[in-house]
Design a protein around this motif. Structure first.
Motif, PDB file in Angstrom:
ATOM      1  N   TRP A 143       0.829  -1.214   0.000  1.00 49.64           N
ATOM      2  CA  TRP A 143       0.000   0.000   0.000  1.00 49.64           C
ATOM      3  C   TRP A 143       0.860   1.260   0.000  1.00 49.64           C
ATOM      4  CZ3 TRP A 143      -0.573   3.351   4.358  1.00 49.64           C
ATOM      5  CH2 TRP A 143      -1.547   4.336   4.208  1.00 49.64           C
ATOM      6  N   LEU A 144       1.914   1.277   0.821  1.00 43.02           N
ATOM      7  CA  LEU A 144       2.794   2.437   0.891  1.00 43.02           C
ATOM      8  C   LEU A 144       3.467   2.699  -0.454  1.00 43.02           C
ATOM      9  CD1 LEU A 144       4.586   1.815   4.319  1.00 43.02           C
ATOM     10  CD2 LEU A 144       2.931   3.606   3.821  1.00 43.02           C
ATOM     11  N   ALA A 145       4.009   1.636  -1.056  1.00 42.34           N
ATOM     12  CA  ALA A 145       4.707   1.787  -2.341  1.00 42.34           C
ATOM     13  C   ALA A 145       3.762   2.313  -3.417  1.00 42.34           C
ATOM     14  CB  ALA A 145       5.312   0.454  -2.755  1.00 42.34           C
ATOM     15  N   ARG A 146       2.543   1.808  -3.437  1.00 44.85           N
ATOM     16  CA  ARG A 146       1.579   2.239  -4.439  1.00 44.85           C
ATOM     17  C   ARG A 146       1.184   3.696  -4.232  1.00 44.85           C
ATOM     18  NH1 ARG A 146      -2.172  -0.997  -3.269  1.00 44.85           N
ATOM     19  NH2 ARG A 146      -3.635   0.454  -2.267  1.00 44.85           N
ATOM     20  N   GLN A 147       0.902   4.077  -3.001  1.00 45.07           N
ATOM     21  CA  GLN A 147       0.482   5.450  -2.717  1.00 45.07           C
ATOM     22  C   GLN A 147       1.558   6.462  -3.131  1.00 45.07           C
ATOM     23  OE1 GLN A 147      -2.655   5.881  -2.350  1.00 45.07           O
ATOM     24  NE2 GLN A 147      -2.999   6.356  -0.194  1.00 45.07           N
ATOM     25  N   LEU A 148       2.799   6.169  -2.797  1.00 42.79           N
ATOM     26  CA  LEU A 148       3.869   7.112  -3.118  1.00 42.79           C
ATOM     27  C   LEU A 148       4.056   7.250  -4.629  1.00 42.79           C
ATOM     28  CD1 LEU A 148       6.453   6.141  -0.354  1.00 42.79           C
ATOM     29  CD2 LEU A 148       5.285   8.342  -0.584  1.00 42.79           C
ATOM     30  N   GLN A 149       4.024   6.122  -5.329  1.00 42.03           N
ATOM     31  CA  GLN A 149       4.206   6.184  -6.783  1.00 42.03           C
ATOM     32  C   GLN A 149       3.021   6.864  -7.471  1.00 42.03           C
ATOM     33  OE1 GLN A 149       6.386   2.538  -8.534  1.00 42.03           O
ATOM     34  NE2 GLN A 149       5.628   1.805  -6.532  1.00 42.03           N
ATOM     35  N   GLU A 150       1.816   6.592  -6.989  1.00 43.69           N
ATOM     36  CA  GLU A 150       0.643   7.221  -7.586  1.00 43.69           C
ATOM     37  C   GLU A 150       0.639   8.738  -7.390  1.00 43.69           C
ATOM     38  OE1 GLU A 150      -2.767   5.335  -5.959  1.00 43.69           O
ATOM     39  OE2 GLU A 150      -2.593   3.512  -7.203  1.00 43.69           O
TER      40      GLU A 150
END
Length: 471
Positions: free
Chosen positions: A391-398
């Motif tokens: 979730w963290l990785a996705r949020q930052l990239q998005e």
């Protein structure tokens, strides 16, 4: 005993130091600190000794040694580099019934100058009878860590009120209880907090009360991330004075082993899937119960109590219930884990700021400003982030953080089994799966994370693919 220990009152008493070198300097400084009148004789002197004479702190006798120098002195220190001369001075001193110390020559000494832990008016002296001065120095270093500098002020305060203590606590057991309270209670705490007026107020109030049950206290102590060597001196002292220790799950056994042997230790750590609010209520109840029983309670937390440790809530509870408290900070996990991984959290070229975030509360109540978190030239330190990695990785990239942003996962930071896994933000979920990363782990995201590939120095390091290709 090889030597009879005593403390000499040298205030305004004449002492002779023979020698004008660096060793003599140190002896002169110790004697002046004790209030002695110091006479120093030698053919030549160091600039520092001459300066003391110009300041009229000492008297100089610029000549070869003369027996007449010894007249009317109480003590003699021979600090020359001529053993035959030292031996001659020692012989004359013994014939004149003068105590003499010959530096680094215990056979010629009638008294030793010990290693000192100075908490004046409390003074602790350590001697190896001249057999092993280095050992005495090491013992002094250990003792220095155990006794807070506020003990000097506490001793002076006890001396000031000693007549009242004897009058109002005529029974010996009552006095012992009072002095125990003085050492362990709010007076000592106020002095450690640089509040001497409040300390004296506490003492006077307690003296006016009829002798009764002791008053309890709670200390919030940060234990750091695991390495017992990272405990502060205050934390170590607190562990040695505790009656009850309420410790978190992540506090290492090595740290608990440093506590007072007869202290009651209670694990109050929270686990994944638990009702954390219910557990926190239990912690509050235990703190209150033991403090009301008059005990000294240590609330021992991993890292620092005020960095995602709910320390503020615990202080609010204690204050609402009238319980005395003190806070001893600890090294928070982000700082310690990054240091042990060779990662500077800030760097002039790569990171001008650092942000501490707890991944649990971030996902449960996602009000974080992801656009600002995704900005470059900053370091993000996520606590408790292993279960939220994807979730963290996705949020930052998005929200605009580059997939090539370096990341580092530090598992069991500062402990003997520390592992550091480095890579890129785009690969973060895969890295966790591939290397089976477990809690406790710290997640660092930012340009500085790549520096672990070259600056790592502790534990196991699993480098990024780019670093492997560079090798």
């Amino acid at each position: 005993m090889n030597l009879f220990p005593l403390f000499a009152d040298l205030k305004n008493k004449l002492v002779l130091v023979v020698g004008g070198g660096a060793v003599a300097e140190r002896k002169i400084a110790s004697l002046l600190a004790a209030g002695a009148q110091v006479r120093v004789g030698a053919p030549s002197f160091t600039p520092a000794i001459r300066l003391m004479a110009e300041q009229e702190k000492i008297t100089l006798l610029e000549d070869e040694f003369q027996p007449g120098w010894m007249e009317q002195v109480w003590l003699i220190v021979a600090a020359t580099d001529d053993r035959n001369l030292n031996k001659h001075i020692a012989l004359l001193a013994n014939q004149a019934c003068r105590f003499i110390n010959v530096v680094d020559d215990p056979e010629l000494c009638s008294f030793q100058m010990p290693s000192i832990v100075d908490r004046s008016p409390l003074v602790i002296a350590i001697s190896s009878s001249g057999s092993a001065p280095v050992l005495a120095r090491r013992v002094r270093e250990k003792l220095e860590t155990l006794f807070d500098h506020s003990l000097g002020a506490l001793t002076a305060l006890a001396e000031k009120h000693r007549p009242a203590i004897r009058r109002l606590r005529p029974n010996l057991n009552q006095r012992r209880q009072f002095y125990d309270w003085l050492l362990d209670g709010p007076v000592a705490g106020a002095l450690r907090s640089q509040q001497p007026a409040l300390a004296e107020q506490w003492l006077e109030q307690e003296l006016e009360c009829a002798p009764g049950s002791p008053t309890g206290k709670v200390l919030l102590v940060g234990a750091g991330p695991g390495d017992p060597g990272l405990l502060t001196l205050k934390a170590l002292r607190a562990l040695n004075e505790a009656d009850v220790i309420l410790y978190d799950r992540l506090v290492s056994p090595e740290i608990l082993a440093l506590a007072r042997r007869d202290a009651t230790q209670v694990c109050v750590g929270k686990s994944v899937g638990e009702d954390h609010d219910a557990t926190q209520d239990r912690i509050h109840a235990l703190m209150l119960q033991h403090a009301q029983d008059g005990q000294r309670v240590i609330r021992l937390k991993g890292g620092d109590a005020f960095i995602f440790g709910r320390g503020g809530e615990e202080l609010e509870f204690l204050q609402a219930h009238g319980v005395a408290y003190e806070v001893i900070p600890g090294i928070t996990a982000a700082i310690a884990c990054a240091a042990y991984a060779g990662i500077p959290l800030t760097h002039r070229n790569h990171a001008q700021s650092v942000r501490f975030i707890t991944a649990h509360s971030a996902k449960e109540n996602d009000k974080l400003d992801w656009h600002s978190l995704a900005a470059e030239k900053q370091t993000l330190a996520f606590y408790m982030g292993v279960s939220q990695i994807q979730w963290l990785a996705r949020q930052l990239q998005e929200h605009g953080r580059s997939p090539d942003t370096p990341v580092a996962i530090i598992e069991n930071g500062t402990r003997p089994n520390q592992r550091v896994v480095t890579g890129r933000l785009r690969d973060l979920p895969q890295l966790v799966l591939e290397h089976q990363v477990q809690a406790p782990s710290m997640l660092l995201i930012g340009e500085v994370a790549a520096m672990a590939d070259t600056l790592h120095w502790f534990g196991t390091h699993i480098p990024s693919l780019e670093a492997l290709e560079a090798y």
